[in-house]
Design a protein around this motif. Structure first.
Motif, PDB file in Angstrom:
ATOM      1  N   VAL A  67       0.832  -1.210   0.000  1.00  0.00           N
ATOM      2  CA  VAL A  67       0.000   0.000   0.000  1.00  0.00           C
ATOM      3  C   VAL A  67       0.862   1.254   0.000  1.00  0.00           C
ATOM      4  CG1 VAL A  67      -1.741   1.311   1.279  1.00  0.00           C
ATOM      5  CG2 VAL A  67      -1.843  -1.199   1.230  1.00  0.00           C
ATOM      6  N   THR A  68       0.542   2.200  -0.884  1.00  0.00           N
ATOM      7  CA  THR A  68       1.249   3.481  -0.917  1.00  0.00           C
ATOM      8  C   THR A  68       0.285   4.611  -1.251  1.00  0.00           C
ATOM      9  OG1 THR A  68       3.221   4.611  -1.760  1.00  0.00           O
ATOM     10  CG2 THR A  68       1.841   3.494  -3.378  1.00  0.00           C
ATOM     11  N   ASP A  69       0.696   5.830  -0.889  1.00  0.00           N
ATOM     12  CA  ASP A  69       0.024   7.028  -1.397  1.00  0.00           C
ATOM     13  C   ASP A  69       0.930   7.784  -2.363  1.00  0.00           C
ATOM     14  OD1 ASP A  69       1.916   8.126   0.282  1.00  0.00           O
ATOM     15  OD2 ASP A  69       0.497   9.234   1.537  1.00  0.00           O
ATOM     16  N   THR A 119      -9.634   3.092   3.848  1.00  0.00           N
ATOM     17  CA  THR A 119      -9.534   2.308   2.605  1.00  0.00           C
ATOM     18  C   THR A 119      -8.896   0.953   2.878  1.00  0.00           C
ATOM     19  OG1 THR A 119      -9.350   4.308   1.256  1.00  0.00           O
ATOM     20  CG2 THR A 119      -8.548   2.265   0.284  1.00  0.00           C
ATOM     21  N   VAL A 120      -7.785   0.952   3.593  1.00  0.00           N
ATOM     22  CA  VAL A 120      -7.087  -0.302   3.895  1.00  0.00           C
ATOM     23  C   VAL A 120      -7.930  -1.170   4.814  1.00  0.00           C
ATOM     24  CG1 VAL A 120      -5.011  -1.317   4.909  1.00  0.00           C
ATOM     25  CG2 VAL A 120      -4.830   0.767   3.531  1.00  0.00           C
ATOM     26  N   GLU A 121      -8.581  -0.548   5.782  1.00  0.00           N
ATOM     27  CA  GLU A 121      -9.426  -1.296   6.705  1.00  0.00           C
ATOM     28  C   GLU A 121     -10.535  -2.029   5.960  1.00  0.00           C
ATOM     29  OE1 GLU A 121     -11.936  -0.468  10.847  1.00  0.00           O
ATOM     30  OE2 GLU A 121     -11.440   1.206   9.512  1.00  0.00           O
ATOM     31  N   LEU A 122     -11.120  -1.389   4.968  1.00  0.00           N
ATOM     32  CA  LEU A 122     -12.239  -1.981   4.240  1.00  0.00           C
ATOM     33  C   LEU A 122     -11.829  -3.160   3.364  1.00  0.00           C
ATOM     34  CD1 LEU A 122     -14.173   1.263   3.205  1.00  0.00           C
ATOM     35  CD2 LEU A 122     -14.949  -0.478   4.835  1.00  0.00           C
ATOM     36  N   ILE A 123     -10.581  -3.169   2.900  1.00  0.00           N
ATOM     37  CA  ILE A 123     -10.142  -4.254   2.005  1.00  0.00           C
ATOM     38  C   ILE A 123      -9.301  -5.304   2.733  1.00  0.00           C
ATOM     39  CG2 ILE A 123     -10.187  -2.735  -0.017  1.00  0.00           C
ATOM     40  CD1 ILE A 123      -7.118  -2.646   0.119  1.00  0.00           C
ATOM     41  N   ALA A 124      -9.073  -5.107   4.022  1.00  0.00           N
ATOM     42  CA  ALA A 124      -8.137  -5.967   4.749  1.00  0.00           C
ATOM     43  C   ALA A 124      -8.570  -7.432   4.783  1.00  0.00           C
ATOM     44  CB  ALA A 124      -7.943  -5.453   6.175  1.00  0.00           C
ATOM     45  N   PRO A 138       5.509  12.728   8.755  1.00  0.00           N
ATOM     46  CA  PRO A 138       5.106  11.853   9.868  1.00  0.00           C
ATOM     47  C   PRO A 138       3.788  11.101   9.636  1.00  0.00           C
ATOM     48  CG  PRO A 138       4.506  14.096  10.381  1.00  0.00           C
ATOM     49  CD  PRO A 138       5.191  14.143   9.038  1.00  0.00           C
ATOM     50  N   ARG A 139       3.171  11.305   8.462  1.00  0.00           N
ATOM     51  CA  ARG A 139       1.873  10.672   8.198  1.00  0.00           C
ATOM     52  C   ARG A 139       1.958   9.150   8.299  1.00  0.00           C
ATOM     53  NH1 ARG A 139       1.115  13.371   4.162  1.00  0.00           N
ATOM     54  NH2 ARG A 139       1.820  11.989   2.502  1.00  0.00           N
ATOM     55  N   CYS A 140       3.090   8.593   7.882  1.00  0.00           N
ATOM     56  CA  CYS A 140       3.243   7.134   7.898  1.00  0.00           C
ATOM     57  C   CYS A 140       3.117   6.569   9.309  1.00  0.00           C
ATOM     58  CB  CYS A 140       4.570   6.729   7.275  1.00  0.00           C
ATOM     59  SG  CYS A 140       6.032   7.392   8.131  1.00  0.00           S
ATOM     60  N   PHE A 141       3.601   7.315  10.318  1.00  0.00           N
ATOM     61  CA  PHE A 141       3.529   6.825  11.694  1.00  0.00           C
ATOM     62  C   PHE A 141       2.084   6.691  12.152  1.00  0.00           C
ATOM     63  CE2 PHE A 141       7.544   9.510  11.868  1.00  0.00           C
ATOM     64  CZ  PHE A 141       8.399   8.444  11.683  1.00  0.00           C
ATOM     65  N   GLU A 142       1.280   7.711  11.840  1.00  0.00           N
ATOM     66  CA  GLU A 142      -0.114   7.705  12.273  1.00  0.00           C
ATOM     67  C   GLU A 142      -0.915   6.642  11.534  1.00  0.00           C
ATOM     68  OE1 GLU A 142      -3.737  10.880  13.136  1.00  0.00           O
ATOM     69  OE2 GLU A 142      -1.933  11.546  12.087  1.00  0.00           O
ATOM     70  N   ILE A 143      -0.665   6.489  10.239  1.00  0.00           N
ATOM     71  CA  ILE A 143      -1.362   5.468   9.456  1.00  0.00           C
ATOM     72  C   ILE A 143      -1.063   4.079  10.013  1.00  0.00           C
ATOM     73  CG2 ILE A 143      -1.429   4.331   7.196  1.00  0.00           C
ATOM     74  CD1 ILE A 143      -1.005   7.146   5.964  1.00  0.00           C
ATOM     75  N   GLU A 144       0.204   3.818  10.270  1.00  0.00           N
ATOM     76  CA  GLU A 144       0.568   2.506  10.803  1.00  0.00           C
ATOM     77  C   GLU A 144      -0.071   2.274  12.173  1.00  0.00           C
ATOM     78  OE1 GLU A 144       4.576  -0.152  11.471  1.00  0.00           O
ATOM     79  OE2 GLU A 144       4.572   1.900  12.215  1.00  0.00           O
ATOM     80  N   ARG A 145       0.006   3.283  13.032  1.00  0.00           N
ATOM     81  CA  ARG A 145      -0.547   3.130  14.386  1.00  0.00           C
ATOM     82  C   ARG A 145      -2.041   2.823  14.338  1.00  0.00           C
ATOM     83  NH1 ARG A 145      -3.360   6.345  17.460  1.00  0.00           N
ATOM     84  NH2 ARG A 145      -3.001   8.183  16.155  1.00  0.00           N
ATOM     85  N   LYS A 146      -2.781   3.559  13.530  1.00  0.00           N
ATOM     86  CA  LYS A 146      -4.234   3.363  13.472  1.00  0.00           C
ATOM     87  C   LYS A 146      -4.584   2.007  12.866  1.00  0.00           C
ATOM     88  CE  LYS A 146      -5.776   8.173  13.515  1.00  0.00           C
ATOM     89  NZ  LYS A 146      -6.624   9.198  12.872  1.00  0.00           N
ATOM     90  N   LEU A 147      -3.844   1.601  11.840  1.00  0.00           N
ATOM     91  CA  LEU A 147      -4.136   0.304  11.228  1.00  0.00           C
ATOM     92  C   LEU A 147      -3.823  -0.831  12.195  1.00  0.00           C
ATOM     93  CD1 LEU A 147      -2.915   0.828   7.562  1.00  0.00           C
ATOM     94  CD2 LEU A 147      -5.260   0.462   8.330  1.00  0.00           C
ATOM     95  N   LYS A 148      -2.762  -0.712  12.955  1.00  0.00           N
ATOM     96  CA  LYS A 148      -2.438  -1.747  13.942  1.00  0.00           C
ATOM     97  C   LYS A 148      -3.537  -1.871  14.985  1.00  0.00           C
ATOM     98  CE  LYS A 148       2.593  -2.066  13.782  1.00  0.00           C
ATOM     99  NZ  LYS A 148       3.857  -1.877  14.541  1.00  0.00           N
ATOM    100  N   GLU A 149      -4.134  -0.750  15.344  1.00  0.00           N
ATOM    101  CA  GLU A 149      -5.208  -0.768  16.331  1.00  0.00           C
ATOM    102  C   GLU A 149      -6.469  -1.440  15.791  1.00  0.00           C
ATOM    103  OE1 GLU A 149      -5.755   3.330  17.278  1.00  0.00           O
ATOM    104  OE2 GLU A 149      -3.989   3.455  18.582  1.00  0.00           O
ATOM    105  N   ARG A 150      -6.707  -1.317  14.475  1.00  0.00           N
ATOM    106  CA  ARG A 150      -7.980  -1.742  13.900  1.00  0.00           C
ATOM    107  C   ARG A 150      -7.950  -3.118  13.238  1.00  0.00           C
ATOM    108  NH1 ARG A 150     -10.270   3.879  11.109  1.00  0.00           N
ATOM    109  NH2 ARG A 150      -9.649   5.256  12.820  1.00  0.00           N
TER     110      ARG A 150
END
Length: 390
Positions: A67-69, A119-124, A138-150
């Protein structure tokens, strides 16, 4: 060879570096009835009763989303998701070639953290793991943290943790070569982005106690007003002597330098100011902070870089295929710090101690022992730490 010209020629010829293939025969009515309707209803109903069976009856158990932006693609920066696709396809090809892991690129047209996470959550549910790639800090840190939580599947930002694992492996062996202990050396890390932050934290988990992290404006130190929230958090965990100043100031007498920053920002004089038997890992790509031959000429004993044309290449391809192979084999819910350290130690252990030297601290990416060794270590520690499903 002109690699740019050849790459354009071959990419046009290949029309993509990955393909979809099917293992099931589709040559008769019976074949069709088993692979598709009506027979396919049976596995569908089993998965409906127990979604975990999606790992058994579909390819999910061996499929990773890359996954990338498109905001931090190689050394090219923010070039957009479509322009990042050749790199993502290349990553998928590496997964397949080095560890028989299937992977598929997901390039998202958004820079919004919550949009990307959703988006990632919906296709996981279609994947066994998520590999975040080339997303700017720093966006990558927040994206990773939230995805790990969910999510209940591994989420791994390779630019952070892949780089960290290989760097730690190289450091384990480099310290053996120079006869120094991790808990007694002083280190300087230049670059407080994704790679620099993750490398610092994993080395501290290994036992590094004295490390100063620098960014463009100087050493990270509590109280500095220019730091981002992520840098301020890192400053609190590092720099025990509360040093301030430029990279040139804090590198004096350091045993170790690690760069994940900008071309040419380290001079020979800076290397000369380091402690004896210094270790220099200059990993900016394609042009390092200082070229290996210059660092050696200035007195560094062990050098490494991200370049394939230099000795001791610190290359993520050494670890991410094996890490995901091991995590997928035990259906891990996450890739934790213990698994990363296990991967680093396994990678370092590929080279027997009797064969270690200043120019041989990390194995080649083409060493076929690498991925199985890392996969085995990661799977074992996943079970030991309770994150494995099987």
């Amino acid at each position: 060879m002109d690699y740019n010209e050849k790459a354009l020629e071959m990419h046009e010829k290949w029309r993509g570096k990955i393909r979809i293939e099917t293992p099931c025969p589709l040559e008769s009515r019976d074949d069709l009835s088993v692979a598709y309707t009506p027979g396919v209803a049976a596995p569908c109903l089993e998965i409906q009763k127990d979604p975990e069976k999606s790992f058994t009856y579909t390819r999910r158990g061996n499929l990773v989303a890359v996954v990338t932006d498109g905001t931090a693609v190689l050394g090219l920066g923010d070039i957009g998701p479509e322009a990042g696709m050749p790199v993502m396809e290349g990553k998928c090809a590496l997964f397949k070639a080095f560890a028989e892991v299937d992977a598929f690129p997901i390039c998202i047209r958004s820079k919004d953290v919550d949009e990307i996470v959703r988006t990632v959550e919906l296709i996981a549910g279609s994947f066994g793991g998520i590999n975040l790639e080339d997303i700017a800090a720093p966006r990558c840190f927040e994206i990773e943290r939230k995805l790990k939580e969910r999510l209940d599947i591994p989420v791994f930002h390779d630019d952070q943790h892949g780089t960290a694992v290989v760097t730690v492996a190289a450091m384990i062996n480099a310290l053996k070569v120079v006869g120094k202990e991790i808990d007694r050396v002083s280190a300087v890390v230049n670059g407080a982005g994704a790679a620099g932050t993750a490398c610092t934290r994993l080395l501290m988990a290994l036992g590094l106690k004295n490390v100063v992290v620098c960014d463009k404006q100087g050493a990270l130190c509590p109280g500095e007003k220019w730091m981002t929230p992520a840098q301020a958090e890192l400053a609190e965990a590092t720099n025990p002597e509360r040093k301030r100043g430029t990279l040139a100031d804090v590198i004096k007498d350091a045993d170790v330098f690690m760069g994940f920053s900008a071309p040419g920002c380290v001079t020979k004089d800076m290397v000369r100011s380091m402690a004896g038997d210094a270790i220099v890992f200059a990993c900016a790509n394609p042009t390092p902070e200082i070229f290996p031959e210059e660092a050696k000429a200035a007195g560094a004993r062990v050098v490494g870089s991200g370049r394939s044309d230099c000795v001791n290449q610190i290359n993520n391809v050494l670890c991410f295929p094996g890490i995901f192979r091991g995590a997928l084999e035990v259906r891990a819910r996450e890739i934790n710090e213990e698994m990363k350290l296990a991967a680093a130690r396994a990678l370092a252990g590929i080279i027997p101690e009797g064969e270690l030297s200043e120019e041989n601290i990390i194995p080649s990416a083409f060493n076929k022992a690498v991925a199985p060794a890392i996969a085995g270590a990661v799977a074992r520690v996943a079970r030991e730490t309770g994150v494995a499903r099987i």
